[in-house]
Design a protein around this motif. Structure first.
Motif, PDB file in Angstrom:
ATOM      1  N   THR B 363      37.612   7.999   8.209  1.00 13.78           N
ATOM      2  CA  THR B 363      36.621   7.358   9.069  1.00 13.78           C
ATOM      3  C   THR B 363      36.517   8.107  10.388  1.00 13.78           C
ATOM      4  OG1 THR B 363      37.303   5.283   8.094  1.00 13.78           O
ATOM      5  CG2 THR B 363      35.936   5.159  10.038  1.00 13.78           C
ATOM      6  N   ILE B 366      34.815  11.485   9.928  1.00 11.48           N
ATOM      7  CA  ILE B 366      33.362  11.406   9.748  1.00 11.48           C
ATOM      8  C   ILE B 366      32.685  11.151  11.091  1.00 11.48           C
ATOM      9  CG2 ILE B 366      31.511  10.069   8.712  1.00 11.48           C
ATOM     10  CD1 ILE B 366      33.358   9.624   6.324  1.00 11.48           C
ATOM     11  N   THR B 439      23.620   7.736   8.279  1.00 13.62           N
ATOM     12  CA  THR B 439      24.293   7.774   6.982  1.00 13.62           C
ATOM     13  C   THR B 439      25.788   7.984   7.165  1.00 13.62           C
ATOM     14  OG1 THR B 439      22.315   8.941   6.304  1.00 13.62           O
ATOM     15  CG2 THR B 439      24.061   8.755   4.694  1.00 13.62           C
ATOM     16  N   MET B 440      26.141   8.919   8.028  1.00 15.97           N
ATOM     17  CA  MET B 440      27.560   9.198   8.236  1.00 15.97           C
ATOM     18  C   MET B 440      28.272   7.972   8.802  1.00 15.97           C
ATOM     19  SD  MET B 440      27.102  12.988   9.766  1.00 15.97           S
ATOM     20  CE  MET B 440      28.719  13.711   9.719  1.00 15.97           C
ATOM     21  N   ILE B 443      28.696   5.386   6.089  1.00 13.71           N
ATOM     22  CA  ILE B 443      29.809   5.755   5.199  1.00 13.71           C
ATOM     23  C   ILE B 443      31.140   5.403   5.871  1.00 13.71           C
ATOM     24  CG2 ILE B 443      31.018   7.673   4.127  1.00 13.71           C
ATOM     25  CD1 ILE B 443      28.314   9.010   3.741  1.00 13.71           C
ATOM     26  N   ILE B 446      31.652   1.679   5.779  1.00 14.64           N
ATOM     27  CA  ILE B 446      32.007   1.214   4.433  1.00 14.64           C
ATOM     28  C   ILE B 446      33.462   1.561   4.127  1.00 14.64           C
ATOM     29  CG2 ILE B 446      31.585   1.584   1.982  1.00 14.64           C
ATOM     30  CD1 ILE B 446      28.629   1.878   2.682  1.00 14.64           C
ATOM     31  N   LEU B 447      33.837   2.815   4.452  1.00 14.45           N
ATOM     32  CA  LEU B 447      35.220   3.231   4.234  1.00 14.45           C
ATOM     33  C   LEU B 447      36.180   2.270   4.923  1.00 14.45           C
ATOM     34  CD1 LEU B 447      35.595   7.079   4.641  1.00 14.45           C
ATOM     35  CD2 LEU B 447      36.484   5.639   2.836  1.00 14.45           C
ATOM     36  N   ARG B 450      36.086  -1.212   3.264  1.00 16.36           N
ATOM     37  CA  ARG B 450      36.575  -1.188   1.907  1.00 16.36           C
ATOM     38  C   ARG B 450      38.101  -1.076   1.884  1.00 16.36           C
ATOM     39  NH1 ARG B 450      35.005   1.314  -3.277  1.00 16.36           N
ATOM     40  NH2 ARG B 450      36.283  -0.065  -4.530  1.00 16.36           N
TER      41      ARG B 450
END
Lengths: 265, 455, 488
Positions: B363, B366, B439-440, B443, B446-447, B450
């Motif tokens: 995370t 990114i 988008t990054m 992601i 979400i990472l 999750r």
């Protein structure tokens, strides 16, 4: 279960300051205080005792609506202060808390000077007309808090620099400075060493002359030393309420007895 | 301890006591409650103002940038006249190559004139070549490329979809008005009449502009042709460099500082150093890149490799800080458990702590990459601006080493150009850049969601 | 041998070493891995690391050092009479590079034989034409010394490259052999491998130091160079900034300082009240739901690249301000869209989350007991915040504001696009001014001659910027850290 006829007559001899009737407190889904009714007398020290998590602190905080600051907390029932319901929508908790002061478990002096700590309440309530007035209020409160002699030479040094016991007496002085009618104390000695505890207990005994003091404590000895009335809470219920001497020598409820003799808690 | 009783009630100052009924608000309380309300409103207003700024910013970007994604095209049947393109008639590509784009513009003029006649539009111009301004100057090159690829089509009439010139495009999008054209030598109001009629006839159309997303930058005079695709590749190669270098180095440095470093002054210096580097202005990293990578080591200017190196140095501190936070979040009991069964310190870290911290590390990486992707200032100094990114890199090595631009640098370049048609491109480029960043970030979120672990 | 090949061969050697080490260890334990001190893979890794790490380090070092040394040597071949300044020498040297690369290219293409390239001479052939033939364009004709230097450059590069290949591969083989010999059943391979890994970790961690050293060195050397050409006093106390590449520049930093300071001031005047009140609202008043929504939304502002803000300033805010304060409305305060106000306002928006996020954290870390104490005395929430929470959080908030200030001072894109290019000392916020960062960009982009004071001044500006922001950062981080410790 506690209102035996003899107690009733004794209660009537002094004025009732706070009368709680069928108070329920919920934290979200949890039913923290179940149907508590209690009458607190003027110029008396009332102790709330009971095992941890029994709701005694929660109930104390309902008495000056400190639990308003917790979003998920709901209170039902009535609590009358001098005959006025403090949960009436017209009541401003700010005004209420000026009348019902509070001292907390951990000494929490503001990161300001000793003088400013004590002057804080009188200032926000606009209680003084002049600097001299304020000086006098501060001195009075510090004397009342039995800490004047220790700090009179360093009123403008930070309150956080005092020792634990001094800090707690400063906090009591700070609460007293706003001239409350009731003083709530939430385990005021639990963070203090025995000597400081002794000083604070002595102070509480003196404060009784002018205020109703309600003190939450987990120490039964402390309750026996400082209070005239004792209420025993267990699992959110008020189990027994009466003269301290009677509770400790001749408890009515078996749960009270178990607690006092150390079998539960 | 009897101070209170000494001073006694008689000694009390005259206090304005709050002894009235609780049910009535006294004047002081009312005043204080009003102040309370005001204060709260200031706070709400501050949050509101911040959010309004955000919305205005996003609205401006979308409103100004969306037009860049459509472009005006003119459908044109062009007769690929043999007499002009291949005089010898033997379809020899080398022969045909000798006809320059200049030779093709005549064909376009004729085709335009013909299609006006076809649609029954009377041309306001005397010469057919005056119509030329309707069409982008890229059209000739486009047709020439087609002819060179399909020499057998010479002599036939082929339908082309050519770009309209940027002024016509601007007119279609409302950017160019007739009033503004008075002082414009690139187009006359009369052209707009023709454009209107062509539009009515269905020859002139606005379509989605893939070329903007995939295409290359164009010269100053052809904004209609410019695209961000090549600089996107430049950014991609830079990000590859950043990822390949900063992830392992960042993780290694964090692992050392968090797990192995002894508490001494050297470690302290490194730590203070890292948190300071994270706050050093990015332009300073540009100076570093210029002095060290370009002047000293003599790596090529404008190369994505150098850009990537500079951005790596810039993002490393951020990545190290977030990686250390995720390592710290792994409870010591895990390390103790591994050590307890006889693993070495190194094994406990690499077998247990690191895998558990991985989602957090990724995370952070990114987010660091996202920061690097949007950074412009250091790229200015290492020459990734001012270069017209007109060629796709051919191959991996050329992607890293050949001069290129990067998305934010390309946007800056467009913003500096004089033609307002380029402003539209710049806003459009920002939309693409923000889509990548979003988008990054998604992601990363979400990472985090999750794999988030509560210990 | 090309660099890629060397790299790949070293990797191959490492892979072979892995297999060798592993099998030798197993053999020494007569095939039973339980008799080994460490797991078999550690023996393999041990050999692989010894083969790859030292040789690759040497390889990297060589890649950096060789060009520098050759450069130094070749420079001496150019007669001192053919140039008058460092700048001209740089131009000559870049010609040398271009010719050398051109020759390489020609040889690779086959248009020029390897021997022919070596025998080229300005007397027998027109180098420009020869190179143009093979597709390498040169700007001017080639002088004899330049060609000699170029040929020497090529020759040295070739020799250097072959020495490089030999040295690197020899070191790889030596490392491999050394590690293989050491491998036997009692060898503590795991400890050895872990030692190597640990030193790699330390190397990574010290890269941060290296970066700082790199920044400081590149700034210091070029700044000294600049002060040799331009007096430091004039730089620090000059009130005029007018660079001209023809010479006779006046390079006083004060107007740039003033622009930087003025723009930052306006930015902070926007960001601090909004950010602080937003932080107070999200941390003290907002319900968890609103807080969970408002905080990330505000933080989006910090995630938007600065180029976007720059464009916003140039194309949206500037023209809007012009519509209000420009000559069209009669106020006439503003002459162009780019101005201190434009850049300051936009930068202020960008800084809001920098102030609000950190302040929010800091306000949250003020212990609840202080709030309880104040509320318990009958203070209202705002009185509690103003008189207890904020004073308690003050050091941290000051730190947050200082960090935002350092951001503002170092911000580049917004001022490059939004503030204008004119360096002036003026009080009017609607005038165009310029900043230190914007001038760094303008002095170092384009075809500047890096040896001229007009380009070198950028390093002096960078140095000043670096020192100022560094001091601000160290001070701010120190305050925040002290503050955090107080309540931990």
């Amino acid at each position: 279960m506690y209102d035996s006829p003899t107690l009733e007559t004794k209660l009537d001899t002094k004025n009732i300051k706070i009368a709680a009737d069928n108070v329920q407190v919920y934290y979200g889904e949890t039913h923290a205080i179940k149907d508590v009714s209690v009458q607190i007398q003027e110029k008396t020290v009332t102790a709330f005792i009971g095992p941890s998590g029994c709701g005694k602190s929660t109930f104390l905080r309902t008495l000056n609506r400190m639990n308003d600051t917790i979003d998920i907390c709901r209170v039902q029932g009535t609590i009358l202060l001098d005959g006025e319901n403090i949960y009436d929508p017209r009541v401003d908790p700010v005004q209420l808390r000026a009348k019902v002061g509070m001292v907390f478990q951990k000494p929490n002096p503001f990161p300001k000077s000793i003088y400013d700590n004590v002057a804080y309440g009188p200032r926000i309530h606009g209680m003084s007309k002049s600097k001299a007035d304020l000086d006098q209020i501060v001195e009075m409160a510090l004397r009342r808090g039995a800490i004047w002699d220790e700090v009179k030479d360093r009123l403008h040094s930070p309150g956080t620099g005092l020792s634990g016991g001094q800090q707690q007496r400063l906090c009591i002085a700070r609460a007293v400075a706003t001239e409350p009618e009731v003083l709530l104390m939430d385990e005021p000695c639990s963070a203090l060493d025995p000597i400081a505890t002794g000083q604070v207990e002595e102070l509480i005994d003196e404060l009784r002359e002018d205020y109703s003091v309600v003190i939450v404590t987990h120490s039964m000895q402390q309750a026996a030393r400082v209070s005239q009335k004792t209420a025993f809470f267990h699992l959110g219920n008020l189990v027994e309420y009466g003269d301290t001497s009677q509770i400790f020598t001749n408890p009515v409820d078996p749960r009270t007895e178990s607690y006092i003799t150390g079998r539960i808690g | 301890m009897t101070d209170a009783s000494i001073s006694g009630p008689a000694g009390k100052p005259q206090l304005k006591k709050t002894s009235g009924s609780l049910l009535e608000l006294d004047k002081g309380t009312r005043r204080r409650n009003a102040a309370e309300k005001r204060f709260r409103i200031y706070g709400m207003a501050a949050v509101g103002v911040g959010l309004i700024f955000l919305l205005v910013l996003l609205f401006t970007i979308v409103r100004n940038g969306v037009p860049a994604f459509t472009q005006t095209f003119i459908e044109l049947p062009v007769e690929l006249s043999e007499a002009k393109l291949d005089k010898s008639g033997n379809r020899d590509v080398e022969e045909i190559k000798k006809v320059t784009t200049f030779g093709y513009s005549g064909l376009i003029n004729d085709a335009l004139a013909a299609s006006l006649v076809n649609e029954g539009i009377t041309s306001p111009f005397k010469k057919a070549s005056d119509l030329n301004k309707l069409v982008s100057s890229s059209a000739a090159a486009q047709i020439r490329d087609y002819v060179l690829a399909n020499p057998d089509q010479i002599g036939k009439t082929v339908n082309f979809e050519v770009l309209a010139s940027s002024r016509v495009d601007g007119y279609e999008k409302g950017r160019v008005t007739r009033v503004a054209l008075v002082n414009d030598k690139n187009l006359d109001a009369a052209h707009l009449d023709v454009a209107d009629q062509l539009k009515a006839a269905g020859t002139l159309k606005r379509k989605f502009n893939w070329a903007f997303i995939t295409g290359a930058d164009a010269s100053e005079s052809r904004p209609e042709q410019a695209g961000i695709g090549v600089s996107m590749l430049g950014s991609l190669f830079m990000m590859l460099v950043v990822l390949v270098l900063s992830l392992p180095i960042g993780v290694a440095a964090s692992v050392y500082l968090e797990e192995f470093a002894p508490k001494n002054w050297i470690t302290d210096v490194i730590e203070v150093n890292i948190s300071n580097l994270a706050a050093v202005p990015s332009i300073v990293f540009g100076i570093l890149g210029l002095a060290v990578f370009i002047q000293f080591i003599e790596l090529p200017q404008s190369a994505p490799l150098v850009g990537g190196l500079v951005l790596t140095l810039m993002t490393l501190p951020t990545i190290i800080i977030s990686t250390r936070a995720s390592l710290k979040a792994v409870p010591p009991s895990i390390r103790d458990a591994a050590l307890g069964v006889g693993a070495s310190k190194m094994q406990s870290v690499f077998h247990h702590v690191l895998p558990l911290a991985m989602p957090g590390i990724l995370t952070g990486t990114i987010l660091g990459l996202a920061q690097a992707l949007g950074e412009t200032a250091p790229l200015l100094l290492i020459g990734m601006v001012g270069y017209i990114a007109s060629n796709y890199p051919d191959g991996i090595a050329s992607g890293f080493l050949d001069p290129n631009s990067a998305m934010p640098a390309q946007i800056y370049e467009w913003a500096k150009r004089a033609d307002p048609a380029y402003y539209e491109r710049a806003w459009g480029g920002i939309i693409i850049l923000l889509v990548f960043l979003m988008t990054m970030n998604i992601i990363a979120i979400i990472l985090r969601r999750r794999f988030e672990r509560r210990w | 041998m090309p660099a890629t090949w060397i790299f790949l061969i070293v990797l191959a050697l490492a892979a072979i070493g892995y297999v060798l080490g592993r099998s030798r260890a197993l053999a020494s334990a007569s095939g039973d891995s339980r008799n080994l001190h460490s797991l078999p893979s550690y023996y393999g890794s041990h050999v692989a690391l010894y083969a790859a790490v030292p040789s690759l380090l040497l390889f990297g070092l060589w890649l950096i050092v060789q060009p520098v040394m050759i450069e130094h040597h070749v420079q001496k071949l150019i007669p001192e009479t053919s140039y008058t300044s460092q700048g001209e020498l740089n131009l000559l040297m870049s010609d040398v590079h271009r010719i050398a690369n051109g020759l390489d290219y020609a040889v690779r293409n086959g248009t020029l034989g390897a021997q022919a390239a070596r025998d080229l001479s300005t007397e027998t052939s027109d180098i420009r034409a020869v190179l143009a033939n093979s597709g390498v364009a040169l700007g001017s004709d080639v002088s004899a010394p330049t060609l000699v230097a170029a040929k020497e450059y090529r020759a040295l590069s070739v020799t250097g490259d072959s020495y490089r290949a030999i040295a690197v591969l020899a070191l790889a083989l030596a490392g491999l052999a050394f590690a293989v010999i050491k491998t036997n059943r009692d060898f503590r391979a795991r400890n050895a491998v872990e030692r190597v890994i640990l030193s790699l970790l330390i190397l990574a961690a010290s890269l941060a130091i290296l970066t700082t050293v790199g920044i400081v060195l590149s700034l210091v050397f070029n700044t000294i160079e600049f002060f040799k050409l331009y007096p430091a006093m004039d730089f620090f106390f000059g009130t005029t900034w007018s660079p001209s590449f023809g010479g006779g520049s006046q390079l006083g930093i004060l107007p740039l300082f003033w622009g930087t300071f003025y723009i930052s001031l306006i930015a902070l005047a926007v960001a601090v009240p909004i950010g602080l009140f937003a932080a107070i609202y999200t941390s003290e008043y907002a319900s968890p739901r609103i807080r969970g929504l408002a905080k990330p939304m505000l933080e989006i502002l910090a995630g938007i690249p600065t180029i976007v803000y720059g464009l916003f300033a140039l194309l949206t805010v500037g023209p809007s301000l012009m519509a209000v304060f420009g000559p069209g409305t009669g106020l006439g305060w503003m002459q162009g869209g780019t101005a201190v106000m434009t850049a300051g306002l936009v930068m202020g928006v960008m800084l809001i989350p920098f102030v609000s996020s950190l302040s929010d954290d800091i306000i949250n870390s003020v212990p609840q007991s202080l709030r309880d104490g104040s509320l318990g005395l009958g203070a209202t929430k705002s009185e509690t915040i103003k008189q207890v929470v904020l004073p308690a959080a003050l050091p941290g908030i000051v730190g947050a504001i200082l960090l935002a200030a350092s951001r503002a001072i170092g911000e580049t894109m917004i001022v490059v696009l939004g503030a204008g290019a004119a360096a002036r000392l003026s009080m009017n916020p609607f005038e165009a001014m310029t900043t230190v960062t914007a001038k760094i960009v303008s002095q170092l982009t384009g075809d500047a001659d890096f040896a001229s004071p007009e380009a070198l001044v950028a390093f002096a500006l960078g140095m000043t910027l670096f020192v100022i922001t560094l001091c601000l950062n160290i001070f701010a981080l120190w305050i925040v850290r002290k503050y955090r410790e107080q309540y931990e």
